[in-house]
Write a protein that holds these residues in place. Structure first.
Motif, PDB file in Angstrom:
ATOM      1  N   HIS A 186      -0.646  12.576  -8.208  1.00 17.34           N
ATOM      2  CA  HIS A 186      -1.061  13.192  -6.678  1.00 17.34           C
ATOM      3  C   HIS A 186      -0.802  14.681  -6.890  1.00 17.34           C
ATOM      4  CE1 HIS A 186      -1.736  13.274  -2.543  1.00 17.34           C
ATOM      5  NE2 HIS A 186      -0.940  14.122  -2.445  1.00 17.34           N
ATOM      6  N   GLN A 219       2.716   8.099  -9.888  1.00 13.53           N
ATOM      7  CA  GLN A 219       1.777   8.268  -8.764  1.00 13.53           C
ATOM      8  C   GLN A 219       1.853   9.566  -8.293  1.00 13.53           C
ATOM      9  OE1 GLN A 219       0.337   4.970  -6.372  1.00 13.53           O
ATOM     10  NE2 GLN A 219       1.814   3.597  -7.866  1.00 13.53           N
ATOM     11  N   LEU A 263       5.989  10.144  -0.711  1.00 15.79           N
ATOM     12  CA  LEU A 263       5.450   8.948  -1.021  1.00 15.79           C
ATOM     13  C   LEU A 263       6.041   7.710  -0.080  1.00 15.79           C
ATOM     14  CD1 LEU A 263       4.130   7.468  -4.018  1.00 15.79           C
ATOM     15  CD2 LEU A 263       5.688   6.116  -2.820  1.00 15.79           C
ATOM     16  N   LYS A 264       5.093   7.096   0.580  1.00 11.40           N
ATOM     17  CA  LYS A 264       5.526   5.965   1.415  1.00 11.40           C
ATOM     18  C   LYS A 264       4.897   4.823   0.840  1.00 11.40           C
ATOM     19  CE  LYS A 264       5.865   6.265   5.896  1.00 11.40           C
ATOM     20  NZ  LYS A 264       5.665   6.095   7.345  1.00 11.40           N
ATOM     21  N   TRP A 279       5.063  16.755  -1.103  1.00 17.51           N
ATOM     22  CA  TRP A 279       4.564  15.502  -0.905  1.00 17.51           C
ATOM     23  C   TRP A 279       5.591  14.444  -0.802  1.00 17.51           C
ATOM     24  CZ3 TRP A 279       2.418  19.024  -4.554  1.00 17.51           C
ATOM     25  CH2 TRP A 279       1.109  19.609  -3.801  1.00 17.51           C
ATOM     26  N   MET A 294       0.884  -1.162   0.057  1.00 15.21           N
ATOM     27  CA  MET A 294       0.143  -0.069   0.099  1.00 15.21           C
ATOM     28  C   MET A 294       0.883   1.199   0.147  1.00 15.21           C
ATOM     29  SD  MET A 294      -3.055   0.858   2.598  1.00 15.21           S
ATOM     30  CE  MET A 294      -2.413   2.381   3.778  1.00 15.21           C
ATOM     31  N   ILE A 295       0.498   2.343  -0.660  1.00 13.66           N
ATOM     32  CA  ILE A 295       1.252   3.595  -0.945  1.00 13.66           C
ATOM     33  C   ILE A 295       0.531   4.603  -0.270  1.00 13.66           C
ATOM     34  CG2 ILE A 295       2.463   3.038  -2.816  1.00 13.66           C
ATOM     35  CD1 ILE A 295       0.745   5.152  -4.358  1.00 13.66           C
ATOM     36  N   THR A 296       1.153   5.397   0.493  1.00 10.81           N
ATOM     37  CA  THR A 296       0.465   6.630   1.307  1.00 10.81           C
ATOM     38  C   THR A 296       1.373   7.854   0.773  1.00 10.81           C
ATOM     39  OG1 THR A 296       1.607   6.491   2.963  1.00 10.81           O
ATOM     40  CG2 THR A 296      -0.563   5.399   2.912  1.00 10.81           C
ATOM     41  N   PHE A 297       0.285   8.945   0.841  1.00 11.74           N
ATOM     42  CA  PHE A 297       0.761  10.372   0.556  1.00 11.74           C
ATOM     43  C   PHE A 297       0.929  11.261   1.843  1.00 11.74           C
ATOM     44  CE2 PHE A 297      -0.462   8.878  -3.608  1.00 11.74           C
ATOM     45  CZ  PHE A 297       0.581   9.086  -4.328  1.00 11.74           C
ATOM     46  N   ARG A 298       1.965  12.091   2.124  1.00 11.34           N
ATOM     47  CA  ARG A 298       1.605  12.937   3.065  1.00 11.34           C
ATOM     48  C   ARG A 298       2.648  14.122   2.925  1.00 11.34           C
ATOM     49  NH1 ARG A 298       5.883  13.309   6.892  1.00 11.34           N
ATOM     50  NH2 ARG A 298       7.007  11.237   7.063  1.00 11.34           N
TER      51      ARG A 298
END
Length: 161
Positions: free
Chosen positions: A109, A105, A48-49, A46, A1-5
């Motif tokens: 984003h 991605q 990306l993890k 941003w 799973m990827i997440t943005f913060r």
């Protein structure tokens, strides 16, 4: 799973490490530059993890300029939160995670965020071998840029909404 913060100063060491791996010394942003960017426009920086690790990032200020000038790279205070264009100063993915779609991605984003913020579009500069990559996202090549960042020849690219 990827997440943005959004980036924080706590991410500085990892961001700087990835930047210095991805860009030649004359082109890489300094740690001091990243500190200013994160302090002044963290909402446009941003991360990306994936796999629980920070593996890439994209960042850039908002401006009324429709192309990137060299002074934008070095002077974070030129950020104009009400500007018409979201710029991309850098997109970087750690080498072991490349060619897996993560840069795309990050691009998607950032483009989505620019649309959400009702910007006119997104601007960036790139070397000639990357023109086709950015065209896949809808960017148009405006030709050779006035930017001479890092002593290189850049192309102005614009995605207009």
């Amino acid at each position: 799973m990827i997440t943005f913060r959004n980036a924080t100063l706590n991410d500085l060491d990892v961001i700087t490490k990835i930047e210095n791996i991805c860009f030649p010394p004359k082109e890489a942003a300094s740690k001091e530059s990243f500190i200013k960017r994160i302090q002044i426009y963290p909402e446009h920086f941003w991360l990306l993890k994936a796999e629980g690790k920070l593996i890439g990032f994209v960042n850039g200020m908002v401006t009324n300029q429709n192309t990137i000038s060299d002074e934008l790279f070095s002077e974070a205070l030129l950020h104009n939160k009400n500007g018409k264009w979201l710029s991309i100063f850098g997109i970087a993915v750690a080498p072991q995670y490349r060619n897996q779609g993560y840069a795309g991605q990050l691009m998607n984003h950032l483009i989505m965020q620019a649309k959400k913020e009702r910007r006119n579009g997104v601007i960036l500069t790139c070397k000639s071998h990357l023109i086709q990559y950015y065209q896949r996202f809808g960017f148009a090549d405006l030709g050779v840029s006035e930017s001479v960042h890092g002593g290189e020849v850049w192309h102005d690219m614009t995605l207009t909404f």
